[in-house]
Design a protein around this motif. Structure first.
Motif, PDB file in Angstrom:
ATOM      1  N   ARG A  12      12.192  -1.255   0.509  1.00 50.59           N
ATOM      2  CA  ARG A  12      10.897  -0.815   1.042  1.00 50.59           C
ATOM      3  C   ARG A  12       9.735  -1.520   0.350  1.00 50.59           C
ATOM      4  O   ARG A  12       8.667  -1.673   0.933  1.00 50.59           O
ATOM      5  CB  ARG A  12      10.759   0.701   0.886  1.00 50.59           C
ATOM      6  CG  ARG A  12      11.567   1.490   1.919  1.00 50.59           C
ATOM      7  CD  ARG A  12      11.428   2.976   1.706  1.00 50.59           C
ATOM      8  NE  ARG A  12      12.129   3.739   2.741  1.00 50.59           N
ATOM      9  CZ  ARG A  12      12.292   5.046   2.720  1.00 50.59           C
ATOM     10  NH1 ARG A  12      11.798   5.755   1.695  1.00 50.59           N
ATOM     11  NH2 ARG A  12      12.944   5.667   3.682  1.00 50.59           N
TER      12      ARG A  12
ATOM     13  N   ARG B 295       1.237   9.882  -5.389  1.00 47.33           N
ATOM     14  CA  ARG B 295       1.613  11.231  -4.975  1.00 47.33           C
ATOM     15  C   ARG B 295       2.673  11.813  -5.915  1.00 47.33           C
ATOM     16  O   ARG B 295       2.580  12.976  -6.326  1.00 47.33           O
ATOM     17  CB  ARG B 295       2.131  11.193  -3.532  1.00 47.33           C
ATOM     18  CG  ARG B 295       2.337  12.562  -2.903  1.00 47.33           C
ATOM     19  CD  ARG B 295       2.382  12.476  -1.399  1.00 47.33           C
ATOM     20  NE  ARG B 295       3.503  11.670  -0.929  1.00 47.33           N
ATOM     21  CZ  ARG B 295       3.373  10.503  -0.302  1.00 47.33           C
ATOM     22  NH1 ARG B 295       2.162  10.005  -0.061  1.00 47.33           N
ATOM     23  NH2 ARG B 295       4.445   9.847   0.111  1.00 47.33           N
TER      24      ARG B 295
ATOM     25  N   ASP C  78       0.818  -1.218   0.000  1.00 45.67           N
ATOM     26  CA  ASP C  78       0.000   0.000   0.000  1.00 45.67           C
ATOM     27  C   ASP C  78       0.853   1.269   0.000  1.00 45.67           C
ATOM     28  O   ASP C  78       0.511   2.250  -0.668  1.00 45.67           O
ATOM     29  CB  ASP C  78      -0.923   0.012   1.232  1.00 45.67           C
ATOM     30  CG  ASP C  78      -2.048  -1.011   1.117  1.00 45.67           C
ATOM     31  OD1 ASP C  78      -2.326  -1.437  -0.021  1.00 45.67           O
ATOM     32  OD2 ASP C  78      -2.630  -1.375   2.155  1.00 45.67           O
ATOM     33  N   HIS C  79       1.953   1.266   0.775  1.00 43.48           N
ATOM     34  CA  HIS C  79       2.754   2.484   0.850  1.00 43.48           C
ATOM     35  C   HIS C  79       3.393   2.802  -0.502  1.00 43.48           C
ATOM     36  O   HIS C  79       3.583   3.972  -0.847  1.00 43.48           O
ATOM     37  CB  HIS C  79       3.821   2.349   1.929  1.00 43.48           C
ATOM     38  CG  HIS C  79       4.908   1.363   1.597  1.00 43.48           C
ATOM     39  ND1 HIS C  79       4.795   0.024   1.873  1.00 43.48           N
ATOM     40  CD2 HIS C  79       6.122   1.529   1.006  1.00 43.48           C
ATOM     41  CE1 HIS C  79       5.890  -0.607   1.475  1.00 43.48           C
ATOM     42  NE2 HIS C  79       6.711   0.286   0.944  1.00 43.48           N
TER      43      HIS C  79
ATOM     44  N   ARG D 225       0.532   4.397  -2.636  1.00 44.18           N
ATOM     45  CA  ARG D 225       0.260   5.783  -2.250  1.00 44.18           C
ATOM     46  C   ARG D 225       1.394   6.715  -2.676  1.00 44.18           C
ATOM     47  O   ARG D 225       1.152   7.803  -3.201  1.00 44.18           O
ATOM     48  CB  ARG D 225       0.043   5.873  -0.735  1.00 44.18           C
ATOM     49  CG  ARG D 225      -1.222   5.190  -0.232  1.00 44.18           C
ATOM     50  CD  ARG D 225      -1.517   5.593   1.210  1.00 44.18           C
ATOM     51  NE  ARG D 225      -0.417   5.197   2.102  1.00 44.18           N
ATOM     52  CZ  ARG D 225      -0.347   4.019   2.712  1.00 44.18           C
ATOM     53  NH1 ARG D 225      -1.297   3.111   2.529  1.00 44.18           N
ATOM     54  NH2 ARG D 225       0.665   3.739   3.524  1.00 44.18           N
ATOM     55  N   PHE D 226       2.620   6.299  -2.437  1.00 46.15           N
ATOM     56  CA  PHE D 226       3.765   7.136  -2.788  1.00 46.15           C
ATOM     57  C   PHE D 226       3.827   7.364  -4.294  1.00 46.15           C
ATOM     58  O   PHE D 226       4.082   8.489  -4.749  1.00 46.15           O
ATOM     59  CB  PHE D 226       5.060   6.475  -2.304  1.00 46.15           C
ATOM     60  CG  PHE D 226       6.292   7.302  -2.540  1.00 46.15           C
ATOM     61  CD1 PHE D 226       6.578   8.398  -1.734  1.00 46.15           C
ATOM     62  CD2 PHE D 226       7.160   7.002  -3.576  1.00 46.15           C
ATOM     63  CE1 PHE D 226       7.711   9.171  -1.943  1.00 46.15           C
ATOM     64  CE2 PHE D 226       8.297   7.767  -3.799  1.00 46.15           C
ATOM     65  CZ  PHE D 226       8.571   8.848  -2.987  1.00 46.15           C
TER      66      PHE D 226
END
Length: 372
Positions: free
Chosen positions: A356, A192, A184-185, A188-189
């Motif tokens: 990550r 953005r 998910d991160h 989202r990143f």
């Protein structure tokens, strides 16, 4: 110890033995993936643009029976030395039976060849530069290599240490397996970055293949110019390689990042054809081509071999966006696992986003060097 004689591979018969030696050397290794013989022979021909600025001597080691027991090259890459301001010579294509006498004879021949040509350091293995296969495998012997990545015997690093070579740099291969969803991160990143920076990611256009290759070429030389071991690539070299790779390109996963229509980054990911090459044993005929023809749709693994962002956008997250889109588009094409290779061990800016997203180091390759 084996009684060994090392001589330059000067005839066509010698070069045929040089090319074919790995097939016998690794014949019982379940993870070795033979390269196509016709491709290797073509690679060593004078028509390869790399020989416009690379001076090479090929060596073969033979035992008392005349059997080939090892090989190596000693080469000087003029573009590297001009770019880096060095007098470094290189060795490459090293293969040897597990015998210190053989390895010593081969490397002594390579060292003497480079020393007489004015070099101060020998470094390798590079086949022939960082733009091709390089490094001895030191971790990850339990599975086959990815496309266009080397595979080597576990005893090679120890032989080099015993011959006085030290570590110059480790190269890392990151692996990722799809777990059912993209983190998910990362989603989202990426959203953005795409919105704030107004970045558009597009696939390579196969109808404008030459133009898009030239775009990638320009970004590559600009983005990689400060990397350790970098050798500037000529446009002729890039086109030569791209022509060979075109038949195996999946355009969905070869990406160009644009800002207001200006190319600012790229990534090149290819299906891992090693899954098929393993079955072909270096031969396209009589039946090898059938594996390529009918097996390509079964490939579920990819390798990301190039990624670059121009300097002014290097810390803007475009690299993450390229990684995200590669996985998203790759999943839609049926790919489920991938390797990102290689990454310099001290390239924190590249390693961080890979880790990550859940990628882990699967293989490590080592570059060795020695003062002459």
């Amino acid at each position: 110890m084996t009684q060994v004689v090392v001589t330059p591979a000067s005839s066509s018969r010698d070069m045929d033995a040089f090319v074919r030696f790995p097939l016998r050397h690794y014949s019982r290794d379940p993870f070795f993936v033979p390269q196509l013989l016709y491709e290797r022979k073509k690679f060593f021909k004078p028509s390869n643009p790399i020989f416009q600025f690379t001076e090479v001597v090929y060596f073969l080691a033979r035992d008392e029976k005349g059997e080939v027991v090892g090989r190596v090259t000693a080469h000087i890459n003029e573009r590297h030395n001009r770019h880096a301001g060095e007098k470094t010579g290189f060795f490459g294509f090293f293969e040897s039976i597990d015998d210190l006498a053989v390895a010593s004879a081969l490397m002594t021949a390579a060292e003497d060849s480079l020393r007489t040509r004015g070099m101060k350091v020998i470094r390798g293995p590079f086949n022939f530069s960082t733009n091709e296969e390089c490094g001895f495998l030191v971790q990850g012997f339990d599975r086959p290599p990815s496309l266009m990545m080397p595979y080597s015997k576990p005893y090679y690093p120890d032989l080099m240490t015993r011959l006085g070579y030290g570590k110059a740099k480790d190269l890392l291969a990151y692996e990722y397996t799809y777990q059912g969803n993209i983190p998910d991160h990362l989603v989202r990143f990426s959203q953005r970055i795409r919105e704030r920076k107004q970045i558009v990611i597009r696939s390579i256009n196969m109808n404008r293949f030459v133009e898009d290759v030239e775009t990638i070429f320009r970004i590559y030389n600009a983005a990689w110019s400060q990397n350790w071991g970098f050798v500037p690539v000529t446009e002729e070299e890039f086109r030569y390689a791209a022509k060979d790779l075109k038949p195996i390109v999946d355009p969905a996963i070869v990406l160009i990042a644009e800002k207001e229509g200006r190319p600012v980054g790229f990534s090149v990911t290819l299906p891992d054809y090693n899954e098929l090459l393993k079955k072909m044993n270096g031969r396209l005929f009589p039946f090898g081509f059938l594996h390529l023809l009918f097996g390509r749709k079964s490939i579920r693994r990819v390798r990301t071999l190039l990624l670059g962002v121009v300097a002014e956008y290097r810390l803007s997250g475009i690299d993450v966006l390229l990684i995200f889109d590669t996985f998203e588009r790759g999943l839609s094409r049926g790919y489920r696992t991938g390797e990102m290779s290689w990454v310099l061990e001290d390239n924190v800016l590249m390693r961080r986003p890979l880790e990550r997203m859940g990628a882990a180091i699967g293989k490590v390759y080592r570059i060795c060097e020695k003062a002459l």
